[in-house]
Each structure stands twice: as structure tokens, then as C-alpha cells.
Write a protein that holds these residues in place. Structure first.
Motif, PDB file in Angstrom:
ATOM      1  N   GLN A  57     -28.396  -9.500 -67.724  1.00  0.00           N
ATOM      2  CA  GLN A  57     -27.491  -9.940 -66.664  1.00  0.00           C
ATOM      3  C   GLN A  57     -26.631 -11.108 -67.130  1.00  0.00           C
ATOM      4  O   GLN A  57     -25.427 -11.168 -66.826  1.00  0.00           O
ATOM      5  CB  GLN A  57     -28.292 -10.341 -65.428  1.00  0.00           C
ATOM      6  N   ALA A  58     -27.233 -12.033 -67.865  1.00  0.00           N
ATOM      7  CA  ALA A  58     -26.470 -13.171 -68.380  1.00  0.00           C
ATOM      8  C   ALA A  58     -25.387 -12.710 -69.346  1.00  0.00           C
ATOM      9  O   ALA A  58     -24.236 -13.162 -69.280  1.00  0.00           O
ATOM     10  CB  ALA A  58     -27.407 -14.161 -69.073  1.00  0.00           C
ATOM     11  N   ALA A  59     -25.754 -11.788 -70.242  1.00  0.00           N
ATOM     12  CA  ALA A  59     -24.773 -11.273 -71.204  1.00  0.00           C
ATOM     13  C   ALA A  59     -23.633 -10.564 -70.481  1.00  0.00           C
ATOM     14  O   ALA A  59     -22.454 -10.728 -70.833  1.00  0.00           O
ATOM     15  CB  ALA A  59     -25.451 -10.329 -72.189  1.00  0.00           C
ATOM     16  N   GLN A  60     -23.953  -9.777 -69.457  1.00  0.00           N
ATOM     17  CA  GLN A  60     -22.919  -9.063 -68.697  1.00  0.00           C
ATOM     18  C   GLN A  60     -21.988 -10.037 -67.987  1.00  0.00           C
ATOM     19  O   GLN A  60     -20.770  -9.819 -67.939  1.00  0.00           O
ATOM     20  CB  GLN A  60     -23.583  -8.127 -67.689  1.00  0.00           C
ATOM     21  N   ALA A  61     -22.550 -11.133 -67.444  1.00  0.00           N
ATOM     22  CA  ALA A  61     -21.724 -12.117 -66.734  1.00  0.00           C
ATOM     23  C   ALA A  61     -20.747 -12.796 -67.689  1.00  0.00           C
ATOM     24  O   ALA A  61     -19.562 -12.968 -67.363  1.00  0.00           O
ATOM     25  CB  ALA A  61     -22.621 -13.161 -66.065  1.00  0.00           C
ATOM     26  N   VAL A  62     -21.237 -13.187 -68.858  1.00  0.00           N
ATOM     27  CA  VAL A  62     -20.368 -13.853 -69.834  1.00  0.00           C
ATOM     28  C   VAL A  62     -19.305 -12.874 -70.342  1.00  0.00           C
ATOM     29  O   VAL A  62     -18.129 -13.234 -70.485  1.00  0.00           O
ATOM     30  CB  VAL A  62     -21.201 -14.413 -71.001  1.00  0.00           C
ATOM     31  N   LEU A  63     -19.715 -11.636 -70.615  1.00  0.00           N
ATOM     32  CA  LEU A  63     -18.761 -10.624 -71.067  1.00  0.00           C
ATOM     33  C   LEU A  63     -17.653 -10.413 -70.040  1.00  0.00           C
ATOM     34  O   LEU A  63     -16.466 -10.355 -70.388  1.00  0.00           O
ATOM     35  CB  LEU A  63     -19.481  -9.292 -71.307  1.00  0.00           C
ATOM     36  N   LYS A  64     -18.042 -10.281 -68.795  1.00  0.00           N
ATOM     37  CA  LYS A  64     -17.064 -10.017 -67.739  1.00  0.00           C
ATOM     38  C   LYS A  64     -16.058 -11.142 -67.641  1.00  0.00           C
ATOM     39  O   LYS A  64     -14.844 -10.905 -67.539  1.00  0.00           O
ATOM     40  CB  LYS A  64     -17.779  -9.813 -66.398  1.00  0.00           C
ATOM     41  N   TYR A  65     -16.537 -12.391 -67.714  1.00  0.00           N
ATOM     42  CA  TYR A  65     -15.621 -13.512 -67.536  1.00  0.00           C
ATOM     43  C   TYR A  65     -14.667 -13.658 -68.710  1.00  0.00           C
ATOM     44  O   TYR A  65     -13.447 -13.725 -68.538  1.00  0.00           O
ATOM     45  CB  TYR A  65     -16.375 -14.826 -67.317  1.00  0.00           C
ATOM     46  N   PHE A  66     -15.205 -13.715 -69.914  1.00  0.00           N
ATOM     47  CA  PHE A  66     -14.342 -13.998 -71.058  1.00  0.00           C
ATOM     48  C   PHE A  66     -13.511 -12.790 -71.492  1.00  0.00           C
ATOM     49  O   PHE A  66     -12.545 -12.944 -72.236  1.00  0.00           O
ATOM     50  CB  PHE A  66     -15.161 -14.537 -72.230  1.00  0.00           C
ATOM     51  N   SER A  67     -13.857 -11.585 -71.040  1.00  0.00           N
ATOM     52  CA  SER A  67     -13.041 -10.417 -71.361  1.00  0.00           C
ATOM     53  C   SER A  67     -11.921 -10.213 -70.355  1.00  0.00           C
ATOM     54  O   SER A  67     -11.003  -9.448 -70.613  1.00  0.00           O
ATOM     55  CB  SER A  67     -13.918  -9.160 -71.411  1.00  0.00           C
ATOM     56  N   ASN A  68     -11.980 -10.917 -69.225  1.00  0.00           N
ATOM     57  CA  ASN A  68     -10.985 -10.692 -68.182  1.00  0.00           C
ATOM     58  C   ASN A  68     -10.371 -11.998 -67.685  1.00  0.00           C
ATOM     59  O   ASN A  68      -9.217 -12.302 -67.996  1.00  0.00           O
ATOM     60  CB  ASN A  68     -11.624  -9.929 -67.013  1.00  0.00           C
ATOM     61  N   ALA A  69     -11.118 -12.786 -66.933  1.00  0.00           N
ATOM     62  CA  ALA A  69     -10.558 -13.971 -66.287  1.00  0.00           C
ATOM     63  C   ALA A  69     -10.037 -14.993 -67.288  1.00  0.00           C
ATOM     64  O   ALA A  69      -8.995 -15.617 -67.062  1.00  0.00           O
ATOM     65  CB  ALA A  69     -11.619 -14.610 -65.387  1.00  0.00           C
ATOM     66  N   ALA A  70     -10.735 -15.178 -68.400  1.00  0.00           N
ATOM     67  CA  ALA A  70     -10.297 -16.172 -69.375  1.00  0.00           C
ATOM     68  C   ALA A  70      -8.938 -15.820 -69.961  1.00  0.00           C
ATOM     69  O   ALA A  70      -8.101 -16.693 -70.220  1.00  0.00           O
ATOM     70  CB  ALA A  70     -11.337 -16.306 -70.493  1.00  0.00           C
TER      71      ALA A  70
END
Length: 403
Positions: free
Chosen positions: A51-64
Motif C-alpha cells: 500500500q505504501a509503494a502504491q501511494a508513493v507511485l501514484k503521487y510521484f507518477s501523477n501529481a508531482a
């Protein structure tokens, strides 16, 4: 004094505050990344780690990326056009460094991303401590620099009209409508959100007949490659719709594992709901939706099972735990509790001796395409649709459809 329990974000009428809020969210994701680095050696790629890996992936692949575009395409050019004297000299020195830092952080992210993808799927636990440390240090220093130099300058120099222009550009980048007038906003709050009013105007690209290749699988490969390069989140995820003997359709998301001239392949339990429906009606429809590129691909055709050799090859390429799960689960069947599922898994694990064998009820399906439509979002819902239809002689007919 009262403290809100909700971490509310500023609205786009305060664009500099929105950018600072983005920095705060980045700091939270960087902390999650560091926590994950400490978690993995003791617990491996467990549910919390995934879950932690998915959260970081989602943020830095999109919002960042959106945040970087806010700065590169709007904030910094607007400052450059407004600043004079000493402010202009500071920008002249600072902007090239900020842009170079964006590129460096993107390069750092690519290293970490490939590792997080494996952690998110539970297939590996490797996460480079040096890469994480470098990424965190680069981002932290970068944000501090912007907060100490860029943000105060923007607050000091920008007029209310410029702030509005910046905020509206940031909204548009996220597909959000401008803020409603006070009366309309009050009405929306009172009445709730009307689903009919939720819409996003597309405009990233166009699609012409001459833009597409002659074979739909070649065109799919081209778009899939572009989706991967654009870091679309789970570009390999597709909806599979099937219809059983009762004529009632069902759909679910699965992951494509292979595509070639023969068709589009995924793997599953043949005794699952979709397996039973495909036995009754061997036709299905696939749908890929790549939001970041404003594209979708619809694929329809007949479905066949892959060979035992192909199913073996993929089954034994999976992590052992995934192999055991495929054996232990009677997919789509009722079970009393999660505990019962865990007991089934433990029993299969004990009986396998560490070398599980592919069960005959588990394997691949290949959809052999007969119709493939490529959809590119356009403004005002005037979308581009190019469809390929298989002809009796094996050739493909290509034509445009109205949106």
C-alpha cells in the motif's frame, strides 16, 4: 480555540498557497518512502508495504508532474515577465537551476519507480537506500529553495489579476472548472454535487486516419508504448466484459500479460465467473483507458485458451506466493471468512513442498480481435474515433466514427 480534524487544501484563488500545499504532500510521500525503506527488511513486501509503494507511485507518477508543469509553464514564465532589477537577476540565476533539478529528480524517480512497482505487486523487496536518500535530499533542498525565494517573490510581485491567471491555469491543468460564483457555490453546497455536471474537457492530442498504422495491433503497440513512456498508472490494466448463457454482462479489471498478432492475452482461473461465461459464450470485449493521455482502446472478438505450454511458462514465471494463491483460491466461489482463505493457503503451501504445480483449471485466455477502436479525447466532446474491422479475407478496414 478549535482545530479542524480535516487537512483542507487552499483553493486555486490562492495559487501560491496551493503550490505550498503540494510541497507539504510531497514531504508526506517522501516520509512514506523513508518509512518503507525501514519497513522492508523486517516485514518484506507485506500488505502495508504494498500500500505504501502504491501511494508513493501514484503521487510521484501523477501529481508531482502537474506541480512541475505549474512551475515550468506558468509560475516561472510569469515571474520572468514581471520581475525587474534585482528580482530579475535572482531569477536569471535561479530558474536554470530549478529546471535542472526537475530533470534530475525525474531521473532519480525512474530508478526508484521500477523498484516500487515490484514492491507494489509483492514480487520483490529491493529498494535502494542510496537512491531514496538522494531523491529525498534533492526534493527537500529544491522545495526549500522555492519556498525561500520563488514563493515570496511571486506574492510580492503578482497583481490580483496575475494570481487569478495562475490559479486558473493550474485548475485547467487538472481538468477542473473555474471556481463558481458565490451564489452558484452556495447552491451546489446546498443541493450536493450533480453528477451530470461533472465533466472534463479534453485537448491533449488529435487522431487522424493518417496517424494510425495499417494493423490495429501495431497501432495498439504504438499507443501502449506511449502510455508507458508517459508513466500512465497501470497502463496494462484493462476491463474484460463477458456475457454468459443468461445474456447478462459482467465486467472486471485484469492485467494484460501479452499482445501480438495473435491477440491479447491474460491469465486467470478457468472456473471463475468469467471462465464459466467464456465457456458458454466465447466472445468478450476489452477496454483500456489511459486518462493521462485522454485515450481509450476498445477491443472486441472471440476468446480462446492459450496452450498448456504458454500457461506453464507464465505460471512458473510468477512469484511462488502468487502460484500458491492461484491454487488455494476457488475464484468467485463463496467462503465463510478471510481466516478460511488463509487456512486454505497454508494447506496448499504445506502440501506443495515449495514447488507448486500449475493446476489444470488455471491458465491463459487470448482474445482474437475482430474490431478495435482507438478513441482520442477532444474538446467539447467532439472526440476522434478510428475503428478497425476485420474483413472476411483477413484484411482490416479502417474508418472514422462520429463521436
Amino acid at each position: 480555540m478549535s482545530t479542524s480534524l480535516i487537512d483542507t487544501a487552499p483553493d486555486f484563488g490562492q495559487p501560491i498557497a496551493v503550490l505550498k500545499h503540494c510541497h507539504d504532500r510531497i514531504r508526506k510521500q517522501l516520509q512514506t518512502l523513508q518509512n518503507l525503506l525501514a519497513h522492508l527488511p523486517q516485514h518484506g513486501a507485506d500488505e502495508q508495504a504494498r500500500q505504501a509503494a502504491q501511494a508513493v507511485l501514484k503521487y510521484f507518477s501523477n501529481a508531482a508532474h502537474l506541480h512541475h508543469e505549474d512551475e515550468e509553464q506558468n509560475l516561472l514564465p510569469m515571474l520572468d515577465a514581471t520581475a525587474r532589477g534585482e528580482d530579475a537577476a535572482v531569477l536569471h540565476d535561479l530558474v536554470p537551476r530549478i529546471l535542472a533539478q526537475h530533470q534530475q529528480m525525474d531521473a532519480d524517480w525512474h530508478i526508484i519507480k521500477s523498484q516500487l512497482n515490484k514492491i507494489a505487486t509483492g514480487t520483490d523487496t529491493a529498494l535502494s537506500a542510496s537512491a531514496v536518500a538522494q531523491f529525498v535530499a534533492d526534493y527537500t533542498a529544491h522545495m526549500e529553495q522555492e519556498e525561500q525565494k520563488i514563493a515570496p517573490m511571486a506574492k510580492r510581485l503578482f497583481s490580483p489579476a496575475q494570481m487569478q491567471e495562475l490559479g486558473e491555469a493550474m485548475q485547467a491543468r487538472r481538468g477542473l472548472a473555474p471556481a463558481a460564483a458565490p451564489q452558484a457555490a452556495a447552491k451546489a453546497v446546498a443541493a450536493g454535487v450533480d453528477i451530470a455536471d461533472l465533466r472534463l474537457d479534453y485537448g491533449r492530442a488529435s487522431l487522424d486516419e493518417t496517424d494510425t498504422l495499417d494493423h490495429p495491433v501495431d497501432q495498439f503497440a504504438k499507443w501502449f508504448d506511449e502510455a508507458m513512456k508517459a508513466e500512465v498508472l497501470e497502463a496494462n490494466a484493462m476491463s474484460v466484459a463477458t456475457v454468459g448463457a443468461d445474456g447478462k454482462p459482467t465486467s472486471r479489471i485484469v492485467l494484460i500479460k501479452q499482445y501480438d498478432a495473435r491477440g491479447f492475452t491474460w491469465y486467470t482461473n478457468y472456473e471463475s465467473q468469467k471462465g464459466r461465461q467464456l465457456a458458454q459464450n466465447p466472445h468478450a470485449a476489452l477496454l483500456f483507458f489511459w486518462r493521462e493521455l485522454e485515450r481509450q482502446v476498445r477491443i472486441e472478438g472471440r476468446v480462446e485458451k492459450t496452450s498448456a505450454e504458454e500457461s506453464d511458462k507464465y505460471f512458473y514465471s510468477r512469484p511462488v506466493k502468487s502460484q500458491l494463491a492461484a491454487i488455494a483460491s476457488q475464484q468467485s466461489e463463496h467462503i465463510d471468512s478471510r481466516n478460511a482463505m488463509e487456512q486454505n493457503y497454508a494447506a496448499v503451501e504445506a502440501a506443495s513442498g515449495g514447488q507448486p504445480q500449475r493446476p489444470p483449471h488455471w491458465g491463459g485466455y487470448r482474445l482474437v480481435p475482430e474490431r478495435v477502436e482507438f478513441w482520442q479525447g477532444r474538446r467539447s466532446r467532439f472526440h476522434d474515433r478510428i475503428v478497425f474491422t476485420l474483413q472476411a479475407d483477413g484484411s482490416w478496414k479502417k474508418e472514422r466514427l462520429q463521436p
